[in-house]
Design an enzyme around this catalytic site. Structure first.
Site, PDB file in Angstrom:
ATOM      1  N   ARG A 108     -50.821   0.887  -1.097  1.00  0.00           N
ATOM      2  CA  ARG A 108     -49.462   0.363  -1.036  1.00  0.00           C
ATOM      3  C   ARG A 108     -49.450  -1.082  -0.520  1.00  0.00           C
ATOM      4  NH1 ARG A 108     -45.032   4.307   1.767  1.00  0.00           N
ATOM      5  NH2 ARG A 108     -43.788   4.582  -0.094  1.00  0.00           N
ATOM      6  N   LYS A 120     -56.692  -2.890   7.960  1.00  0.00           N
ATOM      7  CA  LYS A 120     -57.226  -2.068   9.064  1.00  0.00           C
ATOM      8  C   LYS A 120     -56.736  -0.630   8.934  1.00  0.00           C
ATOM      9  CE  LYS A 120     -55.802  -1.280  13.413  1.00  0.00           C
ATOM     10  NZ  LYS A 120     -56.263   0.104  13.554  1.00  0.00           N
ATOM     11  N   PRO A 121     -57.660   0.324   8.697  1.00  0.00           N
ATOM     12  CA  PRO A 121     -57.234   1.734   8.692  1.00  0.00           C
ATOM     13  C   PRO A 121     -57.006   2.213  10.118  1.00  0.00           C
ATOM     14  CG  PRO A 121     -59.615   1.593   8.377  1.00  0.00           C
ATOM     15  CD  PRO A 121     -59.108   0.169   8.467  1.00  0.00           C
ATOM     16  N   SER A 136     -45.846   3.751  13.868  1.00  0.00           N
ATOM     17  CA  SER A 136     -44.775   4.196  14.760  1.00  0.00           C
ATOM     18  C   SER A 136     -43.825   3.044  15.113  1.00  0.00           C
ATOM     19  CB  SER A 136     -45.395   4.744  16.052  1.00  0.00           C
ATOM     20  OG  SER A 136     -46.135   3.721  16.688  1.00  0.00           O
ATOM     21  N   GLU A 179     -42.851  -0.384   8.067  1.00  0.00           N
ATOM     22  CA  GLU A 179     -42.399   0.955   7.658  1.00  0.00           C
ATOM     23  C   GLU A 179     -42.715   1.888   8.808  1.00  0.00           C
ATOM     24  OE1 GLU A 179     -44.253   1.811   3.842  1.00  0.00           O
ATOM     25  OE2 GLU A 179     -44.325  -0.353   3.728  1.00  0.00           O
ATOM     26  N   CYS A 206     -43.549  11.041   7.426  1.00  0.00           N
ATOM     27  CA  CYS A 206     -42.443  10.249   7.987  1.00  0.00           C
ATOM     28  C   CYS A 206     -41.102  10.484   7.307  1.00  0.00           C
ATOM     29  CB  CYS A 206     -42.779   8.771   7.908  1.00  0.00           C
ATOM     30  SG  CYS A 206     -42.996   8.197   6.206  1.00  0.00           S
ATOM     31  N   GLU A 216     -38.542  11.737  16.709  1.00  0.00           N
ATOM     32  CA  GLU A 216     -39.515  12.215  15.724  1.00  0.00           C
ATOM     33  C   GLU A 216     -40.521  13.156  16.398  1.00  0.00           C
ATOM     34  OE1 GLU A 216     -42.509   9.375  14.175  1.00  0.00           O
ATOM     35  OE2 GLU A 216     -41.742   9.898  12.199  1.00  0.00           O
TER      36      GLU A 216
END
Ligand code: NAD
Length: 476
Positions: A158, A173-174, A227, A248, A282, A380
């Site tokens: 994405r 960066k994962p 987050s 996001e 999410c 959340e």
């Protein structure tokens, strides 16, 4: 156990830190790999490489760049089974869903390749007789992409696909929990003749590596999926250089079930939302408002459906969901449910950690007698927990749904077209789903309101995030 290296400037290199992070399979507890715990020097090296490559990359045509996106899609497809296994292992995602994510990611690269000949500038009418005003769209430059652990492969695409198509270069960066599929992809990308520095992958913690990537004056844009807290920190850090951010963030999506709804459809939609990937999604419904006339029936049916959900081994085709990502997440869910009970919630089913030999499971949990101001209704959870509240009037349902600091997605279940259109008008969320599960399409625009984010991803509008305008006034 596999060992991964940073992918910087077209080569796999050791981290300057010489430190490692271990990646655990949350279901078995097995250590699967070690990935570099990168530092500020790694950030600098990757950003320098991306900067050096950017002008030449932007000077190529969009259709030339799209050729690489298509090759990436092909590489993913030809390794779809191995990639799905890696994904399922590193995060306990059930294998069927992991395969869907891998295949969807290949389609995503193809989808954005298709935009090469479509996106365009504008010619604007001038107030002067002999003048043209041209609006050009140009790549924003060097992008930093920061990913979460819940859809690590898809979210990587994405960010990478629109960045590369538009002529940006990127450092990605994962998450520390889930770097494996990203580095497996890096190994596939290394086989391509992609110019060095165009695409870089570095792993490390958010606080050290992530912060250094965001803080650098080389960075022209930061795109984070994560987050609210990480988003807030990134806004603060990016303020110094006034760097563009696209965020996001989290969600607390409401599902409203009106009196005329198809109850079985609503039960299925809401159940799927809560148990898909152990509730760690999410955009899925995290609270339900159900009309008082069908409330009891709805709760009864949903409780029965929740009780029959099979959780366990992510590689067992019968399994609906598996372990939470880690023990910290399991504990967070449990503590939220304990506080909800203390505040007056009634557990209809679940309400505790699951008693399994391995993994960090939480039972599918249905809560009633909750109030709107309770933490479990407002914050959340990111687990298989659902509070269900009754309502009597349409306006009341809309007000309850809108009363939340998050504004990512929402859904309504009704058979009345007027209620559909009126609620779309009245709901304040980036997305509204009608009579279906919460899940976006790649051609839409995934963008949260309020604390759920700034900017967004997918489709035409997601592509525009990576472009900046230049307006030229040409008098002749
Ligand atoms: P997280 O915020 O803990 O981490 C996300 C990424 O940000 C990680 O790579 C982390 O290392 C990095 N990071 C954290 N602090 C940072 C900092 N100060 N500077 C730079 N980088 C930093 O989130 P997570 O636990 O990985 O993911 C779960 C969260 O992501 C949930 O809140 C979920 O709702 C959200 N999410 C949102 C979407 C969406 O599309 N809106 C999609 C998936 C997940």
């Amino acid at each position: 156990m596999k060992t991964y290296q940073q992918f910087i400037n077209g080569s796999f290199v050791e981290s300057h830190s010489k430190e490692w992070m271990e990646v655990e399979n949350p279901y078995t507890g097995e250590i699967l790999s070690r990935a570099p715990k990168g530092d500020a020097d790694d950030a600098y090296a990757a950003l320098e490489a991306a900067k050096k490559a950017q002008a030449a990359w932007a000077a190529t045509t969009a259709s030339y760049r799209a050729g690489y996106l298509k090759k990436m899609a092909d590489l993913i497809r030809s390794h779809r089974t191995e990639l799905a296994k890696t994904l399922a292992s590193e995060q306990a995602k059930i294998i069927g869903l992991a395969q869907v994510e891998i295949d969807f990611t290949a389609d995503y690269f193809d989808y954005y390749a298709g935009w090469a000949r479509i996106y365009e500038g504008e010619i604007i009418n001038s107030d002067r007789p002999n003048e043209n005003i041209f609006l050009f769209r140009k790549p924003i430059g060097v992008v930093v992409g920061i990913c979460p652990w819940n859809f690590p492969f898809f979210v990587m695409a994405r960010k990478v696909a629109p960045a590369l198509l538009t002529g940006c270069t990127i450092v990605l960066k994962p998450s520390s929990n889930t770097p494996n599929t990203t580095f497996e992809f890096a190994q596939l990308v290394a086989r391509l003749d992609l110019p060095k520095g165009v695409l870089n992958f570095v792993s490390g913690s958010g606080k050290t590596l992530g912060n250094a990537l965001v803080k650098s004056p080389i960075t022209d844009m930061v795109t984070l999926t994560g987050s609210v807290e990480a988003g807030q920190e990134i806004i603060r850090t990016s303020a110094e250089n006034v760097t563009k951010v696209s965020l996001e963030l989290g969600g607390k999506a409401p599902a409203i079930v009106f009196a005329d709804a198809d109850i079985d459809l609503a039960v299925k939609g809401v159940l799927d939302s809560r148990v898909i990937f152990s509730g760690q999604v999410c955009n899925c419904a995290e609270r339900a408002y159900v009309h008082a006339s069908i409330y009891e029936k709805f709760v009864e049916k949903l409780a029965a459906a929740m009780k029959s959900v099979k959780y366990g081994d992510p590689f067992d085709p019968q399994t609906i969901y598996s372990s939470q990502i880690d023990q910290a997440q399991q504990t967070k869910i449990d503590e939220m449910v304990i506080r909800a009970k203390a505040a007056g919630a009634t557990v209809v089913t679940g309400g505790k950690k699951a008693d399994t030999k391995t993994g960090y499971f939480y039972e599918p949990t249905l809560l009633t007698t909750c109030r709107q101001d309770m933490e479990i209704v407002q914050k959340e959870v990111f687990g298989p927990v659902l509070p269900v509240l009754p309502f009597t009037e349409y306006d009341e349902a809309i007000a309850l749904a809108n009363d939340c600091e998050y504004g990512l997605t929402s859904s309504v279940f009704t058979t009345n077209i007027n209620t559909v259109m009126q609620s779309i008008k009245d709901l304040s969320f980036g997305e509204t789903y009608v009579n279906r599960e919460h899940f976006e399409g790649m051609q839409g625009f995934h963008a949260g309101w309020r604390k759920s984010g700034i900017g967004g991803a997918d489709g035409k509008h997601g592509l525009m995030e990576y472009l900046q305008t230049q307006v030229a006034y040409v008098q002749f």
